[in-house]
Motif scaffolding. Structure first.
Motif, PDB file in Angstrom:
ATOM      1  N   THR A   1      36.917  63.559  30.266  1.00 39.23           N
ATOM      2  CA  THR A   1      37.538  64.881  30.424  1.00 39.23           C
ATOM      3  C   THR A   1      37.225  65.469  31.787  1.00 39.23           C
ATOM      4  N   PHE A   2      36.015  65.248  32.292  1.00 38.05           N
ATOM      5  CA  PHE A   2      35.629  65.768  33.611  1.00 38.05           C
ATOM      6  C   PHE A   2      36.621  65.332  34.679  1.00 38.05           C
ATOM      7  N   LEU A   3      37.073  64.077  34.593  1.00 38.43           N
ATOM      8  CA  LEU A   3      37.929  63.531  35.623  1.00 38.43           C
ATOM      9  C   LEU A   3      39.333  64.098  35.578  1.00 38.43           C
TER      10      LEU A   3
ATOM     11  N   PHE B   1      30.982  69.583  41.121  1.00 37.43           N
ATOM     12  CA  PHE B   1      30.381  68.759  42.159  1.00 37.43           C
ATOM     13  C   PHE B   1      29.231  69.474  42.860  1.00 37.43           C
ATOM     14  N   VAL B   2      29.475  70.724  43.281  1.00 36.88           N
ATOM     15  CA  VAL B   2      28.463  71.460  44.036  1.00 36.88           C
ATOM     16  C   VAL B   2      27.201  71.634  43.217  1.00 36.88           C
TER      17      VAL B   2
ATOM     18  N   CYS C   1      23.040  57.094  49.007  1.00 36.11           N
ATOM     19  CA  CYS C   1      24.226  56.745  49.808  1.00 36.11           C
ATOM     20  C   CYS C   1      25.423  57.589  49.398  1.00 36.11           C
ATOM     21  N   TRP C   2      25.543  57.847  48.089  1.00 40.22           N
ATOM     22  CA  TRP C   2      26.645  58.679  47.585  1.00 40.22           C
ATOM     23  C   TRP C   2      26.622  60.059  48.231  1.00 40.22           C
ATOM     24  N   LEU C   3      25.443  60.676  48.290  1.00 36.51           N
ATOM     25  CA  LEU C   3      25.340  62.011  48.874  1.00 36.51           C
ATOM     26  C   LEU C   3      25.508  61.963  50.382  1.00 36.51           C
ATOM     27  N   ARG C   4      25.005  60.913  51.009  1.00 35.47           N
ATOM     28  CA  ARG C   4      25.226  60.756  52.451  1.00 35.47           C
ATOM     29  C   ARG C   4      26.717  60.631  52.754  1.00 35.47           C
ATOM     30  N   GLY C   5      27.440  59.914  51.891  1.00 34.90           N
ATOM     31  CA  GLY C   5      28.875  59.775  52.080  1.00 34.90           C
ATOM     32  C   GLY C   5      29.583  61.113  52.028  1.00 34.90           C
ATOM     33  N   TYR C   6      29.179  61.978  51.090  1.00 37.82           N
ATOM     34  CA  TYR C   6      29.796  63.297  51.016  1.00 37.82           C
ATOM     35  C   TYR C   6      29.432  64.153  52.224  1.00 37.82           C
ATOM     36  N   CYS C   7      28.222  64.005  52.736  1.00 37.44           N
ATOM     37  CA  CYS C   7      27.849  64.734  53.954  1.00 37.44           C
ATOM     38  C   CYS C   7      28.777  64.344  55.104  1.00 37.44           C
ATOM     39  N   HIS C   8      29.032  63.052  55.246  1.00 35.03           N
ATOM     40  CA  HIS C   8      29.915  62.593  56.314  1.00 35.03           C
ATOM     41  C   HIS C   8      31.348  63.069  56.092  1.00 35.03           C
ATOM     42  N   PHE C   9      31.800  63.084  54.847  1.00 36.97           N
ATOM     43  CA  PHE C   9      33.151  63.563  54.537  1.00 36.97           C
ATOM     44  C   PHE C   9      33.316  65.022  54.957  1.00 36.97           C
ATOM     45  N   LEU C  10      32.350  65.861  54.607  1.00 34.07           N
ATOM     46  CA  LEU C  10      32.414  67.275  54.968  1.00 34.07           C
ATOM     47  C   LEU C  10      32.301  67.461  56.476  1.00 34.07           C
ATOM     48  N   ALA C  11      31.435  66.669  57.104  1.00 35.90           N
ATOM     49  CA  ALA C  11      31.277  66.766  58.561  1.00 35.90           C
ATOM     50  C   ALA C  11      32.561  66.372  59.277  1.00 35.90           C
ATOM     51  N   ALA C  12      33.265  65.369  58.764  1.00 35.34           N
ATOM     52  CA  ALA C  12      34.533  64.944  59.372  1.00 35.34           C
ATOM     53  C   ALA C  12      35.547  66.082  59.336  1.00 35.34           C
ATOM     54  N   GLY C  13      35.600  66.803  58.208  1.00 35.98           N
ATOM     55  CA  GLY C  13      36.513  67.937  58.107  1.00 35.98           C
ATOM     56  C   GLY C  13      36.164  69.053  59.069  1.00 35.98           C
ATOM     57  N   CYS C  14      34.872  69.329  59.210  1.00 38.89           N
ATOM     58  CA  CYS C  14      34.434  70.381  60.138  1.00 38.89           C
ATOM     59  C   CYS C  14      34.784  70.022  61.578  1.00 38.89           C
TER      60      CYS C  14
ATOM     61  N   ASN D   1      44.278  60.110  36.643  1.00 45.32           N
ATOM     62  CA  ASN D   1      42.817  60.112  36.563  1.00 45.32           C
ATOM     63  C   ASN D   1      42.190  59.428  37.769  1.00 45.32           C
ATOM     64  N   PHE D   2      42.972  58.640  38.509  1.00 42.23           N
ATOM     65  CA  PHE D   2      42.454  57.980  39.708  1.00 42.23           C
ATOM     66  C   PHE D   2      41.821  58.989  40.651  1.00 42.23           C
ATOM     67  N   PHE D   3      42.453  60.166  40.795  1.00 38.20           N
ATOM     68  CA  PHE D   3      41.943  61.163  41.733  1.00 38.20           C
ATOM     69  C   PHE D   3      40.610  61.737  41.251  1.00 38.20           C
ATOM     70  N   GLY D   4      40.444  61.844  39.937  1.00 38.11           N
ATOM     71  CA  GLY D   4      39.162  62.268  39.412  1.00 38.11           C
ATOM     72  C   GLY D   4      38.073  61.245  39.681  1.00 38.11           C
ATOM     73  N   PHE D   5      38.405  59.970  39.497  1.00 39.49           N
ATOM     74  CA  PHE D   5      37.445  58.918  39.801  1.00 39.49           C
ATOM     75  C   PHE D   5      37.133  58.892  41.286  1.00 39.49           C
ATOM     76  N   ALA D   6      38.135  59.102  42.132  1.00 43.89           N
ATOM     77  CA  ALA D   6      37.917  59.113  43.578  1.00 43.89           C
ATOM     78  C   ALA D   6      36.956  60.227  43.970  1.00 43.89           C
ATOM     79  N   PHE D   7      37.122  61.383  43.348  1.00 41.62           N
ATOM     80  CA  PHE D   7      36.233  62.515  43.613  1.00 41.62           C
ATOM     81  C   PHE D   7      34.809  62.182  43.178  1.00 41.62           C
ATOM     82  N   TRP D   8      34.677  61.510  42.050  1.00 40.39           N
ATOM     83  CA  TRP D   8      33.366  61.149  41.498  1.00 40.39           C
ATOM     84  C   TRP D   8      32.724  60.019  42.296  1.00 40.39           C
ATOM     85  N   PHE D   9      33.500  58.972  42.579  1.00 39.09           N
ATOM     86  CA  PHE D   9      32.963  57.795  43.241  1.00 39.09           C
ATOM     87  C   PHE D   9      32.710  58.002  44.732  1.00 39.09           C
ATOM     88  N   ASN D  10      33.411  58.971  45.336  1.00 38.90           N
ATOM     89  CA  ASN D  10      33.307  59.140  46.791  1.00 38.90           C
ATOM     90  C   ASN D  10      33.823  57.895  47.491  1.00 38.90           C
TER      91      ASN D  10
END
Length: 424
Positions: free
Chosen positions: A9-11, A22-23, A200-213, A415-424
């Motif tokens: 259901t989360f996805l 996520f936050v 690594c998962w959290l590092r990946g999200y840091c890079h994702f946010l940094a890319a947007g900034c 649901n792919f987009f939910g998994f993408a959000f979860w998996f990074n």
């Protein structure tokens, strides 16, 4: 364990709800095991104090990677706390801009009745500060080397003071205010044992946010800010002062407020961003590449795990706290997706081009970053903005019906987009 997330259901939650989850759920608080040093500060909503205490602790215990993991997690959460504090100080229009939001939820994002005046330069400094914060968190996490590092946390009990009002809240409180059908006992008992793969998962999200900034800071935002920022902030430094003399309640769109509608049209019209700093486009690309590297590396760690310990993202032989199956097919399909995206970012495969009659012609995404020009979303939709980046070559399999069917069948359609959000 957590009924609201059973069966995936989360996805399927809306993007905004997944962002809240996520936050708050991605990094966090009280463990059923030996309490991590970081946890007491997370539970109390004292993130700044926690950062200082953990940094001091690591000076005398430099090999304590659990504490280092906790420090990186706290620094990541502090990025959002600093961001919210700045938005509140400059009068983010929460209550007045969105009067239809239920009072119980509106209280979590209070309106500042005495805001500072926000300029374009101030707005860019807010983005720069957020960028600096996530880069700092990633740098801390990058120094973790212990393969069996663990950070077990009661994630729903982490408290964050988003607007620095002295009233930090946690996921359990937010879900209760949103009247979500989630038992309080289940939230209180929810423990995630974050491990090496999750670093690594959290590092990946840091890079994702940094890319947007970096992407935001790479372009000139002055015109769109001065003409439309009054829609989002209470007091804006702009030569068009008359825009702030009128009602700005977005519910007026439904009442056909012509002036408000014209502001929204202007916002769309001004979605054209001249290049401001080409080096930041390169920096954005580098963060995207680092994000992909972390996404690949985290699965190396996940696949090597043999325990079954309150997993955030499990391998096919483990159970996860989200109670969503990560099958071998899903894991491999996701790794193939990451590999395909990596080739697109490297420029060895092209994005399909939607105009003309040449099926071998595509867009080299890498050159968009390495040879940047004015970013004009409307002309990108039309196709003419892509002209400088068109080449003939292999087109990404993302455009192939076979891959689209595979992803749909494996992840369950959207649901792919939910998994993408979860998996990074």
């Amino acid at each position: 364990m957590l009924q609201a997330f059973h069966g995936g259901t989360f996805l399927m939650l809306p993007a905004a709800c997944r962002t809240v989850a996520f936050v708050v759920l991605s990094v966090a608080a009280h463990a059923a095991f030996a309490e991590p040093l970081a946890e007491r500060f997370m539970l109390d909503g004292k993130l700044a104090e926690g950062e200082t205490a953990l940094a001091t602790h690591l000076k005398t215990s430099p090999d304590d990677d659990e504490a280092r993991f906790g420090l990186g997690a706290i620094q990541f959460l502090l990025a959002f706390e600093h961001l919210g504090t700045s938005l509140h100080a400059y009068g983010l229009r929460t209550e007045r801009a969105f009067p239809g939001i239920p009072q119980e939820v509106r209280e979590l994002v209070p309106q500042n009745d005495s805001p500072q005046e926000l300029s374009n330069e101030d707005a860019r400094r807010i983005v720069q500060t957020f960028l600096d914060d996530v880069v700092k968190a990633e740098a801390t996490l990058a120094t973790i080397t212990t393969e069996n590092v663990k950070l077990p946390l009661h994630v729903a009990l982490v408290r964050i003071d988003f607007f620095r009002q002295g009233t930090p809240v946690n996921a359990a409180f937010i879900l209760d205010r949103m009247q979500a059908d989630v038992p309080a006992d289940a939230l209180n008992a929810l423990v995630v044992a974050f491990d090496r793969g999750d670093v690594c998962w959290l590092r990946g999200y840091c890079h994702f946010l940094a890319a947007g900034c970096e992407l935001i800071l790479a372009v000139d935002t002055r015109e769109i800010f001065e003409c439309t920022a009054h829609l989002f902030f209470e007091k804006v430094k702009s030569p068009h002062r008359f825009l702030q003399e009128e009602a700005r309640n977005l519910s007026g769109l439904m009442g056909w407020d012509v002036r408000l509608i014209s502001d929204v049209i202007a916002f769309i019209h001004l979605l054209r961003f001249p290049l401001h700093d080409a080096q930041r486009m390169q920096a954005s690309l580098e963060h995207l590449e680092a994000m992909i590297d972390q996404s690949e590396t985290m699965w190396v760690h996940y696949r090597a795990e043999t325990d079954n310990d309150n997993e955030w993202i499990p391998n096919p032989k483990q159970d996860g706290v989200m109670q969503v199956d990560v099958t071998e097919d899903r894991m491999q399909a996701w790794l193939d997706t990451v590999a395909e995206f990596k080739q697109v970012v490297k420029g060895t495969k092209l994005l399909p081009f939607w105009r003309g009659a040449n099926p071998a012609r595509g867009v080299n995404l890498r050159r968009v970053f390495t040879e940047p020009q004015t970013i004009d979303p409307i002309l990108w939709i039309q196709g003419t903005a892509a002209t400088p980046y068109l080449e003939e070559g292999p087109i990404t399999e993302f455009a192939a019906p076979e891959m689209l069917r595979r992803l749909s069948n494996t992840f369950g359609g959207t649901n792919f987009f939910g998994f993408a959000f979860w998996f990074n």
